[in-house]
Design a protein around this motif. Structure first.
Motif, PDB file in Angstrom:
ATOM      1  N   VAL A 109     -36.866  -4.125  34.711  1.00 54.39           N
ATOM      2  CA  VAL A 109     -37.470  -5.538  34.289  1.00 54.39           C
ATOM      3  C   VAL A 109     -38.289  -6.260  35.110  1.00 54.39           C
ATOM      4  CG1 VAL A 109     -35.163  -7.021  33.720  1.00 54.39           C
ATOM      5  CG2 VAL A 109     -37.261  -7.599  32.750  1.00 54.39           C
ATOM      6  N   SER A 110     -39.147  -6.786  35.640  1.00 45.35           N
ATOM      7  CA  SER A 110     -39.543  -8.006  36.517  1.00 45.35           C
ATOM      8  C   SER A 110     -39.762  -8.967  35.861  1.00 45.35           C
ATOM      9  CB  SER A 110     -40.429  -7.368  37.011  1.00 45.35           C
ATOM     10  OG  SER A 110     -41.036  -6.701  36.444  1.00 45.35           O
ATOM     11  N   GLY A 111     -39.524 -10.702  36.364  1.00 48.35           N
ATOM     12  CA  GLY A 111     -40.503 -11.536  36.101  1.00 48.35           C
ATOM     13  C   GLY A 111     -41.173 -12.034  37.750  1.00 48.35           C
ATOM     14  N   SER A 112     -42.126 -12.944  37.273  1.00 47.19           N
ATOM     15  CA  SER A 112     -43.804 -13.518  37.819  1.00 47.19           C
ATOM     16  C   SER A 112     -44.364 -14.445  37.845  1.00 47.19           C
ATOM     17  CB  SER A 112     -44.854 -12.862  37.548  1.00 47.19           C
ATOM     18  OG  SER A 112     -45.690 -12.600  38.529  1.00 47.19           O
ATOM     19  N   ALA A 113     -44.753 -15.252  38.647  1.00 47.93           N
ATOM     20  CA  ALA A 113     -45.215 -16.424  38.698  1.00 47.93           C
ATOM     21  C   ALA A 113     -46.865 -16.562  38.160  1.00 47.93           C
ATOM     22  CB  ALA A 113     -45.576 -16.880  40.415  1.00 47.93           C
ATOM     23  N   ASP A 114     -46.377 -15.293  37.091  1.00 46.44           N
ATOM     24  CA  ASP A 114     -47.625 -14.794  35.782  1.00 46.44           C
ATOM     25  C   ASP A 114     -47.094 -15.653  35.083  1.00 46.44           C
ATOM     26  OD1 ASP A 114     -46.348 -12.631  35.351  1.00 46.44           O
ATOM     27  OD2 ASP A 114     -47.994 -11.837  36.291  1.00 46.44           O
ATOM     28  N   LYS A 115     -45.797 -16.347  34.748  1.00 41.81           N
ATOM     29  CA  LYS A 115     -45.227 -16.674  33.562  1.00 41.81           C
ATOM     30  C   LYS A 115     -45.189 -15.243  32.590  1.00 41.81           C
ATOM     31  CE  LYS A 115     -47.751 -20.806  34.370  1.00 41.81           C
ATOM     32  NZ  LYS A 115     -48.174 -21.898  33.602  1.00 41.81           N
ATOM     33  N   THR A 116     -44.663 -14.004  33.176  1.00 40.70           N
ATOM     34  CA  THR A 116     -44.536 -13.260  31.915  1.00 40.70           C
ATOM     35  C   THR A 116     -43.320 -12.368  32.992  1.00 40.70           C
ATOM     36  OG1 THR A 116     -45.906 -11.460  33.862  1.00 40.70           O
ATOM     37  CG2 THR A 116     -46.923 -12.613  31.507  1.00 40.70           C
ATOM     38  N   VAL A 117     -42.760 -11.480  31.326  1.00 41.32           N
ATOM     39  CA  VAL A 117     -41.837 -10.746  32.130  1.00 41.32           C
ATOM     40  C   VAL A 117     -42.312  -8.760  30.952  1.00 41.32           C
ATOM     41  CG1 VAL A 117     -39.347 -10.207  31.179  1.00 41.32           C
ATOM     42  CG2 VAL A 117     -39.818 -12.488  31.261  1.00 41.32           C
ATOM     43  N   ARG A 118     -42.297  -8.361  32.290  1.00 41.61           N
ATOM     44  CA  ARG A 118     -42.382  -6.927  32.066  1.00 41.61           C
ATOM     45  C   ARG A 118     -41.644  -5.824  32.258  1.00 41.61           C
ATOM     46  NH1 ARG A 118     -48.596  -6.697  33.788  1.00 41.61           N
ATOM     47  NH2 ARG A 118     -49.272  -8.683  33.643  1.00 41.61           N
ATOM     48  N   LEU A 119     -41.703  -5.350  31.732  1.00 43.99           N
ATOM     49  CA  LEU A 119     -40.288  -3.198  31.567  1.00 43.99           C
ATOM     50  C   LEU A 119     -40.895  -2.512  31.816  1.00 43.99           C
ATOM     51  CD1 LEU A 119     -38.036  -3.789  29.753  1.00 43.99           C
ATOM     52  CD2 LEU A 119     -38.665  -2.843  27.925  1.00 43.99           C
ATOM     53  N   TRP A 120     -40.561  -1.652  32.903  1.00 49.40           N
ATOM     54  CA  TRP A 120     -41.775  -0.583  32.804  1.00 49.40           C
ATOM     55  C   TRP A 120     -39.931   0.662  33.223  1.00 49.40           C
ATOM     56  CZ3 TRP A 120     -45.464  -1.493  36.145  1.00 49.40           C
ATOM     57  CH2 TRP A 120     -45.586  -4.003  36.402  1.00 49.40           C
ATOM     58  N   GLN A 121     -40.818   1.496  33.098  1.00 48.86           N
ATOM     59  CA  GLN A 121     -39.616   2.901  33.354  1.00 48.86           C
ATOM     60  C   GLN A 121     -39.496   2.559  34.568  1.00 48.86           C
ATOM     61  OE1 GLN A 121     -41.663   5.787  31.263  1.00 48.86           O
ATOM     62  NE2 GLN A 121     -39.948   7.331  31.672  1.00 48.86           N
ATOM     63  N   LEU A 122     -37.839   3.002  34.734  1.00 48.01           N
ATOM     64  CA  LEU A 122     -38.238   3.479  36.062  1.00 48.01           C
ATOM     65  C   LEU A 122     -38.738   4.392  36.942  1.00 48.01           C
ATOM     66  CD1 LEU A 122     -35.820   1.419  38.099  1.00 48.01           C
ATOM     67  CD2 LEU A 122     -34.257   3.090  37.469  1.00 48.01           C
ATOM     68  N   SER A 123     -38.479   5.291  36.231  1.00 54.38           N
ATOM     69  CA  SER A 123     -38.239   6.739  37.265  1.00 54.38           C
ATOM     70  C   SER A 123     -39.935   7.251  37.182  1.00 54.38           C
ATOM     71  CB  SER A 123     -38.058   7.858  36.345  1.00 54.38           C
ATOM     72  OG  SER A 123     -38.301   8.503  34.634  1.00 54.38           O
ATOM     73  N   THR A 124     -40.551   6.126  36.840  1.00 47.70           N
ATOM     74  CA  THR A 124     -42.189   6.707  36.731  1.00 47.70           C
ATOM     75  C   THR A 124     -43.057   5.734  37.163  1.00 47.70           C
ATOM     76  OG1 THR A 124     -42.798   6.014  34.948  1.00 47.70           O
ATOM     77  CG2 THR A 124     -41.508   8.214  35.222  1.00 47.70           C
ATOM     78  N   GLY A 125     -42.422   3.698  36.690  1.00 53.01           N
ATOM     79  CA  GLY A 125     -43.739   3.434  37.740  1.00 53.01           C
ATOM     80  C   GLY A 125     -44.098   2.744  36.688  1.00 53.01           C
ATOM     81  N   GLU A 126     -44.395   3.400  34.777  1.00 53.67           N
ATOM     82  CA  GLU A 126     -45.038   3.094  34.098  1.00 53.67           C
ATOM     83  C   GLU A 126     -44.208   1.285  33.232  1.00 53.67           C
ATOM     84  OE1 GLU A 126     -46.198   4.506  29.671  1.00 53.67           O
ATOM     85  OE2 GLU A 126     -44.940   6.162  30.946  1.00 53.67           O
ATOM     86  N   GLN A 127     -45.517   1.201  33.002  1.00 57.28           N
ATOM     87  CA  GLN A 127     -45.538  -0.219  32.112  1.00 57.28           C
ATOM     88  C   GLN A 127     -45.247   0.141  30.633  1.00 57.28           C
ATOM     89  OE1 GLN A 127     -47.127  -3.876  33.147  1.00 57.28           O
ATOM     90  NE2 GLN A 127     -47.922  -4.311  31.159  1.00 57.28           N
ATOM     91  N   ILE A 128     -43.234   0.186  30.806  1.00 60.91           N
ATOM     92  CA  ILE A 128     -42.988  -0.509  28.818  1.00 60.91           C
ATOM     93  C   ILE A 128     -44.086  -1.122  27.395  1.00 60.91           C
ATOM     94  CG2 ILE A 128     -41.944   0.375  27.192  1.00 60.91           C
ATOM     95  CD1 ILE A 128     -40.323   1.894  29.378  1.00 60.91           C
ATOM     96  N   ASN A 129     -43.795  -2.435  28.865  1.00 64.59           N
ATOM     97  CA  ASN A 129     -43.876  -3.900  27.346  1.00 64.59           C
ATOM     98  C   ASN A 129     -44.234  -4.742  28.983  1.00 64.59           C
ATOM     99  OD1 ASN A 129     -44.845  -5.532  24.809  1.00 64.59           O
ATOM    100  ND2 ASN A 129     -42.444  -4.924  24.180  1.00 64.59           N
ATOM    101  N   MET A 130     -45.390  -5.906  27.873  1.00 65.29           N
ATOM    102  CA  MET A 130     -45.089  -7.183  28.478  1.00 65.29           C
ATOM    103  C   MET A 130     -44.677  -8.139  27.260  1.00 65.29           C
ATOM    104  SD  MET A 130     -48.956  -8.464  30.543  1.00 65.29           S
ATOM    105  CE  MET A 130     -49.306  -8.635  29.357  1.00 65.29           C
ATOM    106  N   TYR A 131     -43.853  -9.302  28.481  1.00 60.55           N
ATOM    107  CA  TYR A 131     -43.732  -9.789  27.312  1.00 60.55           C
ATOM    108  C   TYR A 131     -43.724 -11.359  27.293  1.00 60.55           C
ATOM    109  CZ  TYR A 131     -39.909  -6.779  26.639  1.00 60.55           C
ATOM    110  OH  TYR A 131     -38.950  -6.105  26.165  1.00 60.55           O
TER     111      TYR A 131
END
Length: 587
Positions: free
Chosen positions: A246-268
């Motif tokens: 999971v990552s948090g950014s200055a774009d004000k979103t939280v993003r959930l990624w699949q660790l092994s592939t780098g694919e984005q699963i969801n964006m909060y």
């Protein structure tokens, strides 16, 4: 043949004795006083020896052992230590007084293992605990050192819980350190790191270039990138078991990624400010939204903490929202209250959420997201480094000081009158100590309160020095030995004030927070009790909380024989070095 002289002497003694018996109490005292004055030294010694037999009875010697243990258990531990010096018999009986020593250890925050039933063991444990507490009070509990190697500003430091520390710098390198030896074990070329997370094989880095990357420690190879953010990535957290990052950014979103592939699963979505901290953790409690073992995501900006469920659902709503103004109750908030902000760091242990704010260190129960405790700041607002059931570890960034202190008392259930709840906190908070409402914060800048210190010219990995002039042993600290009499002497040497200042018996555990009584003034005073204070060199205090880190935090739940060793704290300095603080050894 009868000795008439002996008979006459006996008759005289009997006559004197009979006359003495017929006297009143006052007359007897006067007669004894005259007799004492008429005695020679030999006769006075005889009198002293005889009186000791009648007046000084050793109850420990004559009473059953069980009765002695019961009577002695009412004494405080310092008095017990002094009693151990009376005689070997007293020492043996007191050393076997298991309940008294277990209770004494608990009262000063020493973790008790119920499987050990030796009173002698807990007596020695109490002596060791007093030594550590005395070291904390007098500034000799820690050793300090410096890690040199980076050539530019250090943006992030992370600790793995054993003896490894990783650091990311503006020199585009990530370094892996052994904090025990000061050796730099690995150096790999990366991008500029705003945050990182690592294990024995990989290091994951968040960057100001809007990406998250995965690198191999072994050869520095870039394994994969996680692309999607449109602003600097300030914080990351991952869990290999769930294959999630999971990552948090200055774009004000939280993003959930699949660790092994780098694919984005969801964006909060939902944050109105830069997301400066994210956590991916297991829940330990059951509620309407989660059960023990479920993974949840926590994210924080400067005014809100949000809890998210792990889901692929688009536009997923957050489970709960915690605010920095939660501790302010009532229909109307002042301008100062409306601009209350969170300070680093965000902590979550599976059952409670903790964060520092302008009002104090706030704690929420994860079962229903209710505010259960607010520990007011003693002076200026402080950053929260670590928290446990027994102690809080905080930093005053203005004074460059670390504080080990007791937590405040629990609040009543929030279903009560809001004004009453607010008054509980106000009773222990000095509003004049609150800083003015901050303006917009630049989260890429670090807070340095004084001119920069001189820049180090060397880049060789080094720990300088292992022993500092500020961490010499206290003249009064005595290390207990295996000899019982030495332990007793050590206990007796401590003053009562040291122990009275430190009493953990009345601290409510987190599970009972919402059930405990309201704050009173005595509890408010205790909540500011400082157990230890350590002056730091000039540090860089990132508003994101990324360039300093607490070491192993198990000691905050109570000291033990094994958890007050190793790294305590690490922070980046203006000269690009890393300051480390470690527990000193018992000597």
């Amino acid at each position: 043949m009868v000795d008439h002289k002996d008979c006459g002497d006996t008759n005289k003694v009997l006559q004197i004795t009979n006359l003495f018996k017929d006297l009143s109490s006052e007359e007897k005292i006067s007669t004894l006083e005259e007799i004492i004055h008429a005695c020679e030294p030999t006769e006075l010694k005889f009198l002293s020896d005889r009186l000791e037999i009648f007046l000084k009875r050793d109850f420990v010697r004559y009473l059953p052992n069980e009765v002695c243990v019961y009577l002695l258990s009412w004494l405080d531990p310092i008095s017990l230590g002094r009693c151990c010096l009376v005689s070997k018999t007293w020492n043996d009986v007191i050393s076997s007084c298991l309940p008294a020593w277990v209770r004494a250890c608990k009262s000063i925050g020493w973790k008790v293992n119920d499987s050990n039933t030796s009173g002698v063991y807990w007596k020695k444990a109490y002596a060791r605990a007093l030594t550590r507490i005395k070291q904390l009070k007098y500034g000799s509990a820690f050793e300090e050192g410096y890690l040199l190697g980076h050539a530019a500003r250090v943006y992030t430091v992370k600790f793995n819980g054993s003896n490894l520390l990783a650091s990311g710098s503006d020199d585009h390198t990530v370094r892996l350190w052994d904090v025990d030896t000061g050796e730099c074990l690995r150096t790999i070329q990366t991008h500029t790191c705003a945050d990182l997370a690592f294990d024995s094989c990989f290091v994951y880095t968040a960057s100001f270039d809007n990406t998250v990357s995965c690198w191999k420690w072994a050869n520095g190879e870039l394994v994969r990138n996680y692309r999607g953010h449109t602003g600097a990535v300030f914080s990351i957290s991952y869990h290999e078991e769930r294959d999630l990052l999971v990552s948090g950014s200055a774009d004000k979103t939280v993003r959930l990624w699949q660790l092994s592939t780098g694919e984005q699963i969801n964006m909060y979505h939902g944050h109105r400010e830069w997301v400066t901290k994210v956590l991916l953790k297991k829940s330990k409690v059951e509620s309407l939204h989660h059960k023990p073992g479920d993974f949840v995501v926590l994210s924080m900006d400067k005014t809100l903490i949000k809890i998210w469920i792990i889901s692929k659902e688009v536009n997923c709503e957050c489970l709960g929202e915690l605010s920095a103004i939660d501790s302010f109750q009532g229909p109307c908030l002042t301008s100062e209250q409306e601009h209350s902000f969170f300070h680093p760091q965000l902590l979550f242990d599976g059952s409670r959420i903790m964060c520092s704010s302008d009002r104090g260190v706030m704690e929420w129960d994860f079962t229903d997201y209710t505010l259960t405790r607010v520990t007011p700041h003693c002076n200026d607002p402080t950053y929260l480094l670590g928290a446990g059931d027994m102690m809080l570890f905080t930093a005053d960034t203005r004074e460059n000081c670390l504080f080990i202190r007791m937590p405040g008392s629990a609040l009543e259930n929030q279903s009560q009158n809001p004004k009453k709840l607010d008054s509980q906190i106000s009773a222990s908070t000095n509003h004049s100590n609150l800083s003015p409402s901050p303006e917009t914060v630049d989260y890429e800048q670090d807070s340095v309160n004084e001119p920069s210190c001189s820049t180090s010219t060397g880049h060789r990995p080094e720990l300088l020095p292992r022993f500092s002039s500020r961490c010499t042993k206290s003249d009064n600290s005595v290390t207990p030995t295996d000899e019982s009499v030495d332990v007793a002497s050590h206990l007796a040497s401590h003053d009562d004030e040291l122990v009275n200042d430190i009493n953990f018996n009345n601290i409510k555990m987190s599970a009972d927070h919402h059930k405990s009584a309201s704050i009173n003034h005595d509890a408010a005073n205790r909540s500011c009790a400082i157990l230890g204070r350590w002056k730091l060199p000039l540090c860089r205090w990132s508003k994101r909380g990324s360039n300093y880190v607490c070491g192993d935090q198990s000691w905050l739940n109570g000291f033990s024989d094994v958890n007050n060793s190793g790294l305590v704290f690490a922070a980046a300095l203006p000269n690009h070095s890393i300051y480390i603080l470690q527990w000193s050894e018992f000597t």
